[in-house]
Design a protein around this motif. Structure first.
Motif, short mmCIF file in Angstrom:
data_model
loop_
_atom_site.label_atom_id
_atom_site.label_comp_id
_atom_site.label_asym_id
_atom_site.label_seq_id
_atom_site.Cartn_x
_atom_site.Cartn_y
_atom_site.Cartn_z
N GLN B 7 52.56 25.87 51.44
CA GLN B 7 53.18 28.22 51.71
C GLN B 7 52.85 29.21 49.74
N LEU B 8 52.85 28.16 49.04
CA LEU B 8 52.70 28.68 47.64
C LEU B 8 51.38 29.55 48.48
N THR B 9 50.23 28.44 48.62
CA THR B 9 49.04 29.38 48.51
C THR B 9 48.68 30.41 49.76
N ASN B 10 49.54 30.37 51.06
CA ASN B 10 49.80 31.37 51.61
C ASN B 10 50.17 32.48 50.84
N GLY B 11 51.41 32.27 49.72
CA GLY B 11 52.25 33.50 49.44
C GLY B 11 51.26 34.31 48.41
N LEU B 12 50.51 34.07 47.66
CA LEU B 12 49.46 33.88 46.87
C LEU B 12 48.26 34.60 47.58
N ALA B 13 47.71 34.12 48.87
CA ALA B 13 46.51 35.02 49.66
C ALA B 13 47.24 36.43 49.68
N VAL B 14 48.56 35.99 50.58
CA VAL B 14 49.26 37.50 50.72
C VAL B 14 49.69 38.70 48.93
N GLY B 15 49.85 37.96 48.46
CA GLY B 15 49.87 38.34 47.24
C GLY B 15 48.82 38.64 46.51
N SER B 16 48.03 38.77 46.52
CA SER B 16 46.70 39.42 45.91
C SER B 16 46.35 40.28 46.21
N ILE B 17 46.54 40.75 48.01
CA ILE B 17 46.37 41.80 49.06
C ILE B 17 47.26 43.26 48.14
N TYR B 18 48.22 42.55 47.82
CA TYR B 18 49.57 43.67 47.20
C TYR B 18 49.21 43.71 46.01
N ALA B 19 48.25 43.06 44.86
CA ALA B 19 48.12 43.06 44.05
C ALA B 19 47.12 44.25 43.41
N LEU B 154 40.77 35.89 47.93
CA LEU B 154 41.63 35.73 46.48
C LEU B 154 40.88 35.59 45.10
N ALA B 155 39.31 34.73 45.26
CA ALA B 155 38.55 35.32 44.31
C ALA B 155 38.38 36.34 44.20
N ALA B 156 37.85 37.41 44.80
CA ALA B 156 37.60 38.50 45.28
C ALA B 156 38.63 39.47 44.39
N SER B 157 39.78 38.98 44.94
CA SER B 157 40.39 40.46 43.88
C SER B 157 40.97 39.33 42.43
N LEU B 158 41.11 38.40 42.37
CA LEU B 158 41.52 38.07 40.87
C LEU B 158 39.88 39.04 39.58
N VAL B 159 38.63 38.26 40.80
CA VAL B 159 36.85 38.60 40.00
C VAL B 159 37.37 40.84 40.03
N LEU B 160 38.01 41.35 40.87
CA LEU B 160 38.54 43.49 40.51
C LEU B 160 38.96 42.97 39.20
N MET B 161 40.47 41.94 39.25
CA MET B 161 41.12 42.43 38.34
C MET B 161 41.08 42.38 36.87
N ALA B 162 40.74 41.46 37.35
CA ALA B 162 39.77 40.96 35.60
C ALA B 162 39.15 41.94 34.92
N ALA B 163 37.88 42.60 35.90
CA ALA B 163 36.74 43.90 35.89
C ALA B 163 38.39 44.71 35.35
#
Lengths: 372, 301, 319
Positions: B7-19, B154-163
């Protein structure tokens, strides 16, 4: 600004009253905007096609038939206004609409105006329990569908069943209808909950459902969510069979879920013309394909077409547009063996008589196969 | 326990889009103090453009799936960014000096317009991304079953956020954006062209929103013209949760909101999921009135 | 100036009073919706326009009123019009409980909390809270209102009921605007710190105005329930709150004629655009942007209060 509004209003009033009385008018109330806009658009396509064909054959009682479409916005308040507007346009009958609560908001308005209403997608039981004289529907009721669904579930020999709905009037109604009947047959309901429609990630729902360990999942909601559920269950590598209510089917479902994920998915619904032997159904299908380039994607738009055909036939047979005579005729004498969705006749409540629901299953080619 | 981590991974996946979407809200809010209600619809347009470009160029077939997707993402981000700037120019700039709530209504109008424009152009039916773009394999992480596409998203959104974070914190332009967010007049006196900063924000925010739309299309396959309304509302909630105007706050808020929703579904009730999320938000705001990372703004004296 | 506008309002009032005689039931019903949203808009105008509180969840209070009426009417057969004060009470009480801990939040944080309250309530109603809200089906079979034994059923009958309620609302809110209470609330909108410095108990006033606005929306809910005879959670979704909010801002925040005009535009325009079929909301969205750009303060904004100077008063002529 005020002036412009005033001018616009007067123009609308004038156009509204300028319609001459030399045509027979049939209304369509459909969700052209809002969440079910795709259903509404197709309802309109089906009726425009049937109307053009009717007029090509000379119309009704020597007059042309005019189709007047109005948007109910999938919302009760907009529907009440649309209904008021249709009553002022002199329609004999109105086809529609899709959602049960939306139909309910318009029922009294049409009934008081003595306009025949033939709903095409509103399956809630209570709509025909009020004793309204001019209300009919071509779709069967939730209790009919519930019975067929229970039979289908019993046939799969599942012992533990998960029921998932989406908290819409229709989906919750069907889920509530089926649950006690299954329990009576000794089938255990291990999961009963509602997802939130219009989202794209249902992995949290699936994970929880998987934890309950059902042999079968019965989903009563709509096809877009069904597509996502099937696809995501496959991605999770969870191989449980899914059974759906009639709103889970749409020709788009194969595209939405993917061919592999949809294999083995079964559902109950009224048959599409494709699966009927009658000549009318076949020729309708061919004409629709010719005009719009694809098959009708939802059984409900075809049910709207049947509503239109019923009204047209009743007017032609009784040679009148008198609502009392029409309603009486439809309830007591009308019978069409070759309608687009099978045999149609009505009981005294205005409900469609006879078993309409069939049980279908997807094969590995993404085609649906009628189950016995 | 396994279910908990799933469930944690489910939540993070949705959450990264929200972010990702929340970043657009928070950046615009930072400089203009405006809730850009049309942002959710720019996200929708990103998803539709991605589909159109995929169908018309089929880049993944000519130059390989990975480079193809990167090029596709850049094209979508560029186009949505331009659209974002157009929305700013037509619907918001004329209202720069007027009461704040007037701009909110203009934003709502723009949102209705864009949503219905998408409906009229593409039709009301659900649209589908081509299948088998990303191989349908899944990765086994200590007994957790995570599809490859989720990890990529998830990786792509983290990269975009870090950038974005580095850009805002380390570059001169980023500093200008931060300065304009703190005090527009002072920033102007320091020689910062605030109008250009605002334009820039309206390029970056929608670009990220468009990227999020593309990711939703790739991950879930089906898109619809009303999806921006749902996602936009969630992302706005996320931005507030983290403290609106604060960029790391939007990222934290998005991920947290995704996890709260997943955990709420898992341990309380699926049907009440959205209510639980709002309830947690209200509780947090009662304790911390400016969100998790929002700065406590001293009232003017 | 004053006389001229009174003259215009008089003509509008006279035309509206006889409108049902020359309009068909559809347009009368459109006017009924305009009236209902005007009442809702005016109640929200107290909160947003006068006190400057960013409330995007007003549909929640509307819903509380409508459900109170529906439940009490269907369970205990109490006539709907008798329930008006009860609906005001429940909606006001609900608003008071909700607003107490959150009223100090700054603008946009308050906005999301009101959205959240609206959504939580809608989800609770959909999930059949306490088993009395009927779930997604809502409640049906609400009886029609009766006035002195006369059953109100058709659009033109509702027209006068809603019209009367709207008139009362306008009169009372107009009095309120010019009262000590109204001035205090406007002051805290313009400058909260200064208002507090002048001895105005800001959170007390904010709370009072919030509860009052909510109670009024609750009464509108009662009339809505009686008019529709069926209510369902979907009638009170976020979009409804957005419409009420936009009516206030577009019409002219803080101004009664502005809000009335806003209701006419917001409910009337989508109806006028019906002939555009599926493009009607597209045109409506564009119209919203254009109107906001052309009239950035709203179409008929609140006029600043003017006071005659003592000399002018002595001279006997006000400007």
């Amino acid at each position: 600004m005020k002036k412009i509004v005033f001018v616009l209003m007067t123009v609308c009033l004038l156009t509204a009253t300028a319609y001459a009385q030399d045509t027979i008018k049939i209304g369509l109330m459909a969700p052209l905007t809002g969440s079910f806009a795709s259903e509404g658009a197709e309802m309109k396509q089906v009726l425009e096609l049937l109307n053009a064909e009717l007029n090509a054959k000379g119309g009704l009682l020597g007059k042309k038939v005019e189709l007047i479409t109005d948007d109910d916005g999938s919302d009760a308040r907009t529907a009440a206004l649309a209904a008021q507007r249709l009553t002022t346009k002199g329609v004999v009958a109105v086809i529609g609409t899709y959602g049960s609560s939306v139909t309910e908001a318009s029922q009294n308005i049409f009934n008081e105006a003595k306009i025949i209403q033939v709903a095409n997608g509103s399956t809630a039981i209570r709509l025909t329990e009020k004793g309204l004289k001019y209300f009919f529907r071509t779709c069967p009721r939730d209790d009919e569908q519930g019975k067929v669904a229970v039979d289908a579930i019993v046939k799969t020999k599942a012992k533990k069943v998960a029921i998932l709905h989406d908290n819409s009037t229709y989906a919750k109604g069907l889920a509530d209808e089926v649950k006690p009947q299954l329990e009576k047959k000794g089938i255990k309901i291990v999961f009963f909950d509602a997802l939130t429609p219009k989202q794209s990630d249902y992995t949290a729902v699936l994970t929880k459902m998987k934890g309950a360990g059902p042999d079968l999942v019965f989903f009563t909601g709509y096809y877009s969510e069904a597509g996502l559920l099937l696809k995501q269950a496959k991605q999770m590598n969870w191989k449980v069979p899914f059974l759906g209510g009639d709103a889970t089917y749409n020709t788009d479902l194969v595209k939405l879920a993917g061919r592999e994920a949809v294999t083995g998915f079964s559902f109950v619904m009224p048959p599409l013309p494709k699966y009927l032997p009658s000549k009318q159904a076949k020729s309708f299908l061919a004409d629709f394909k010719k005009k719009y380039g694809n098959e009708p994607s939802s059984p409900y738009s075809v049910l709207a077409g049947d509503g239109f055909r019923v009204v047209a036939a009743a007017i032609a047979q009784t040679k009148t547009t008198d609502p009392d005579k029409l309603a009486n005729y439809m309830k007591t004498q009308f019978k069409d063996k070759d309608a687009l969705t099978g045999t149609i006749s009505f009981n005294a409540k205005g409900d469609r008589v006879g078993d309409v629901y069939r049980y279908f299953k997807f094969d590995s080619k993404g085609e649906i196969v009628l189950q016995k | 326990m396994e279910e908990f981590f799933q469930q944690l991974t489910n939540g993070l996946a949705v959450g990264s889009i929200y972010a990702l979407i929340a970043l657009g809200y928070t950046m615009v809010y930072g400089v203009l103090k405006l809730i850009n209600f049309a942002h959710g619809d720019l996200f929708t347009i990103g998803a539709y453009l991605g589909m159109t470009l995929l169908a018309s160029f089929a880049l993944h077939e000519t130059i390989g799936p990975f480079i193809g997707l990167v090029v596709l993402a850049l094209m979508v981000m560029g186009l949505v960014a331009i659209l974002g700037a157009i929305v700013e120019r037509t619907a918001y700039r004329p209202l720069r000096e007027s009461p704040r709530l007037s701009a909110v209504v203009s934003a709502l109008g723009a949102s209705i317009f864009l949503q219905n424009a998408v409906m009229l152009i593409y039709g009301a039916r659900f649209q589908v991304y081509p299948e088998d773009l990303i191989p349908e394999t899944a990765i086994d992480l200590f007994g957790l079953y995570v599809p490859l596409v989720r990890i990529l998203v998830l990786a792509a959104s983290l990269v975009l956020m870090a950038a974005l974070y580095t850009f805002i914190q380390k570059t001169r332009i980023g500093t200008a954006i931060r300065a304009a967010a703190i005090d527009q007049d002072a920033a102007r006196l320091m020689g910062i062209d605030v109008t250009r900063v605002i334009l820039l924000v309206f390029l970056i925010g929608p670009a990220l929103g468009g990227a999020a739309g593309l990711m939703v299309g790739l991950q879930y396959g089906q898109i619809n013209f009303t999806m921006g309304w749902t996602y936009g509302m969630k992302a706005f909630t996320a931005a507030i949760l983290g403290g609106i105007g604060n960029i790391p706050g939007a990222m934290l808020g998005g991920l947290l909101l995704g996890v709260i929703e997943a955990m709420g579904s898992a341990y309380i009730s699926i049907a009440w999921k959205d209510a639980i999320a709002f309830f947690v938000l209200i509780l947090i705001l009662i304790v911390r009135p400016t969100g998790l990372l929002g700065e406590r703004v001293a009232e003017k004296v | 100036m004053k006389n001229k506008s009174m003259y215009i309002y008089g003509v509008i009032f006279a035309v509206l009073a006889v409108a049902p005689t020359f309009l068909n039931p559809y347009w009368v019903d459109v006017l009924n919706n305009v009236g209902l949203y005007a009442i809702l808009g005016l109640s929200l105008n107290l909160i947003v326009g006068h006190a400057g509180l960013f409330n995007l969840g007003h549909a929640a209070f509307f819903a509380v009123g409508a459900y109170t009426a529906a439940i009490l009417n269907t369970q205990f057969a109490i006539p709907v019009l008798w329930l008006l004060p009860v609906c005001a009470l429940t909606a006001g009480l609900f608003a008071g409980i909700i607003a107490r801990p959150i009223i100090h939040l700054r603008g946009d944080y308050l906005c999301i909390v009101t959205i959240g309250v609206g959504e939580i309530l809608r989800i609770a109603l959909t999930n059949d809270l306490f088993g009395i809200t009927g779930g997604p089906n809502g409640i049906f079979g609400i009886s029609r209102p009766t006035v002195f034994g006369y059953v109100i059923r058709r659009p033109h009958e509702f027209y006068y009921l809603i019209g009367a309620f709207l008139m009362v609302t306008i009169f009372l809110f107009h009095r309120l605007e010019n009262s000590r209470f109204g001035r205090a609330v406007n002051y805290l909108r313009e400058d909260e710190t200064a208002a507090e410095g002048s001895g105005i108990n800001t959170s007390h006033y904010k709370l009072a105005v919030f509860v009052l606005g909510a109670a009024w929306a609750g009464m509108a809910g009662d009339i809505f329930a009686a008019k529709m005879t069926i209510i369902a959670p979907e009638s009170f979704n976020f979009w409804e709150s957005v419409v009420m909010f936009a009516i206030v801002i577009l019409g002219g925040s803080g101004s009664i004629p502005g809000v009335l005009l806003g209701a006419v535009l917001f409910v009337g325009l989508p109806e006028v655009f019906r002939d555009f079929a599926d493009a009607r909301m597209l045109i409506f969205g564009a119209a919203m942007v254009v109107m906001m750009i052309v009239r950035t303060e709203g179409i008929l904004p609140q006029r600043p209060r003017t006071y005659a100077l003592p000399e002018a008063r002595n001279a006997g002529g006000a400007p």
